[in-house]
Write a protein that holds these residues in place. Structure first.
Motif, short mmCIF file in Angstrom:
data_model
loop_
_atom_site.label_atom_id
_atom_site.label_comp_id
_atom_site.label_asym_id
_atom_site.label_seq_id
_atom_site.Cartn_x
_atom_site.Cartn_y
_atom_site.Cartn_z
N PRO A 52 -2.88 -0.99 -5.35
CA PRO A 52 -4.13 -1.66 -5.14
C PRO A 52 -4.00 -3.05 -4.47
CG PRO A 52 -4.15 -1.07 -7.79
CD PRO A 52 -2.66 -1.24 -6.80
N MET A 66 0.67 -1.18 -0.03
CA MET A 66 0.07 -0.24 0.20
C MET A 66 0.82 1.19 0.03
SD MET A 66 -2.71 -1.34 2.67
CE MET A 66 -3.42 0.43 3.08
N ARG A 87 -3.12 5.38 -5.45
CA ARG A 87 -3.30 6.60 -4.79
C ARG A 87 -3.94 6.49 -3.13
NH1 ARG A 87 -3.60 8.82 -9.87
NH2 ARG A 87 -5.76 9.34 -9.65
N ALA A 88 -4.92 5.64 -3.29
CA ALA A 88 -5.85 5.87 -1.98
C ALA A 88 -5.10 4.66 -1.02
CB ALA A 88 -7.19 5.05 -2.30
N SER A 89 -4.38 3.77 -1.60
CA SER A 89 -3.40 2.68 -0.90
C SER A 89 -2.34 3.76 -0.12
CB SER A 89 -2.90 1.57 -1.58
OG SER A 89 -3.81 0.76 -1.63
N ARG A 90 -1.80 4.52 -0.73
CA ARG A 90 -0.56 5.38 -0.14
C ARG A 90 -1.35 6.16 0.86
NH1 ARG A 90 4.82 5.79 0.81
NH2 ARG A 90 5.49 8.01 0.77
N ARG A 120 -12.36 1.68 -2.56
CA ARG A 120 -11.30 2.91 -2.49
C ARG A 120 -9.92 2.39 -2.70
NH1 ARG A 120 -9.42 5.96 2.92
NH2 ARG A 120 -8.10 7.68 1.80
N ASN A 121 -9.39 1.56 -2.11
CA ASN A 121 -8.07 1.23 -2.58
C ASN A 121 -7.68 -0.24 -2.90
OD1 ASN A 121 -8.33 -0.05 0.45
ND2 ASN A 121 -6.15 -0.15 0.46
N LEU A 130 -7.12 3.74 -7.43
CA LEU A 130 -6.64 2.67 -6.14
C LEU A 130 -5.36 2.69 -5.31
CD1 LEU A 130 -8.55 -0.22 -7.77
CD2 LEU A 130 -9.66 1.04 -6.10
#
Length: 409
Positions: free
Chosen positions: A319, A314, A368-371, A336-337, A366
């Motif tokens: 993702p 992440m 970017r949301a993980s990060r 979201r991720n 996905l």
């Protein structure tokens, strides 16, 4: 948040430590290195990777390696030998005179350190990384006996944890599990943490990272971890076989374990042997490149109390497609991720992988949301929280000693 007035003297005890390859060992190593980097005096007591006892200074951390022997069925790991262990630990405690002791399990070495520390009036923190599922395959426990063995193991763990001054787990789900098993006191969830600077997005390096490991430049699903039963990697291989007709995809597995031969055979039987790559053990310094080579991280495991590998993926901006089991849902926000799937359902796992691989734009969103979510697990926050716990316990311990001296006087 309380801050130490002076560098703390911290003794960390763990029954597993690098070069052992597992989440608890990695966490302990990063905790020790992180505390030392913040100026504290850190000693670690752990099994010797060679067998004979020795003391070595590794960077800013002093390691006290106790005499060890191979673990049955686990030739790559060793356990500290009980004979003479208590005396060795007592001498380390006497020489270091720590402000706090932090044990990482309820197993032999950690348990002995906990009890020696309590006898010396040193406060003890215990972090639980334990799940019986992680032991069944290692100890070759027959399936018919696993429920009874797991119940006994939990009872033992709860009894030992009750002797500590403060108990932590990596996630709220892990704390809940411990409460369900009968632990009645407070439990604090403190993330294992992730080095956001070390594991960071590097999409532009993807082709180069693949070339570094001799991988074709095609869509890549990655898993990092032990190739053992509870990781359910066979589900991921089956899912890959279902994605191949639609996507030019491959699966990269970084790690070693008991099931490698079986997994290779399964890949061959499903006709994807040329699309499943076994990297074996990857040195820690090269691990970020494994994630950089990937488009998506997939984990089918059912025995994760947090999953450091998922956090690393992440943080790298990948993702995640994960089994809806244990602590993994705390890391994956559906849509979201990444996506969740019912444990064991390789058909839905394949569908989720196709969803992620099917749109580069969606994949980037996905990732970017993980990060973003990974930022909540910055290891500096975890280190600060452990510092605060140590400082509070140190103060309470000093207060108790002063009160006892006053009563004697």
């Amino acid at each position: 948040m309380a801050q130490p007035n002076r560098p703390l003297r911290v003794l960390i005890a763990s029954d597993t430590y690098p070069p052992d390859v597992n989440g608890a060992g990695y966490f302990t190593h990063r905790l020790a290195e992180g505390l030392a980097a913040r100026g504290h005096r850190v000693h670690v007591v752990c099994p010797s990777e060679r067998g004979e006892p020795r003391v070595t200074v590794n960077g800013s951390v002093t390691e006290h390696r106790l005499r060890s022997a191979p673990i049955p069925f686990q030739p790559s790991m060793r356990a500290a030998v009980p004979l003479g262990m208590g005396g060795h630990i007592a001498r380390v405690l006497w020489r270091l005179d720590p402000d706090v002791v932090h044990v990482q399990s309820h197993f032999t070495l950690s348990r002995s350190t906990l009890r020696r520390a309590r006898a010396a009036a040193v406060p003890v923190v215990l972090t639980n990384h334990f799940m019986p599922d992680n032991l069944y395959a290692h100890a070759r426990v027959p399936r018919s006996m696993q429920r009874a063995a797991g119940s006994l193991a939990w009872r033992d763990m709860v009894r030992v944890a009750a002797e500590a001054d403060h108990v932590t787990t990596p996630t709220p789900r892990a704390a809940e599990l411990l409460r369900d098993r009968g632990f009645a006191r407070d439990i604090e969830a403190i993330s294992c943490g992730i080095d956001l600077d070390r594991f960071q997005p590097r999409a532009g390096d993807r082709a180069g990272a693949r070339a570094r490991f001799g991988l074709p430049d095609r869509e890549t699903v990655v898993f990092v971890g032990r190739l053992d039963e509870e990781k359910r990697i066979d589900d991921t291989i089956r899912a890959l076989a279902l994605t191949v007709p639609e996507r030019d995809a491959q699966l990269v597995l970084a790690g070693t374990g008991q099931r490698e031969t079986e997994l290779r055979a399964l890949a061959a039987a499903l006709g994807v042997a040329d699309r499943v790559y076994f990297l074996g053990f990857v040195p820690d310094e090269e691990l970020p490149l494994v994630y950089a080579a990937a488009d998506v991280f997939a984990i089918a495991s059912v025995a994760e109390l947090q999953s450091i590998a998922t956090l690393e993926a992440m943080s790298t901006g990948l993702p995640v497609v994960a089994a809806d089991a244990m602590a993994l849902p705390h890391l994956v926000e559906e849509g979201r991720n990444g996506f969740l799937f019912p444990p064991g359902d390789h058909l839905l796992l394949a569908d989720r992988l196709l969803t992620v691989l099917g749109s580069e734009r969606r994949r980037e969103e996905l990732g970017r949301a993980s990060r973003e979510i990974a930022r909540e697990h910055d290891h500096h926050r975890s280190l600060e929280r452990f510092e605060a716990v140590y400082t509070r316990l140190q103060g309470e311990g000093s207060g108790r000693l002063e009160a006892e001296r006053a009563m004697v006087a």
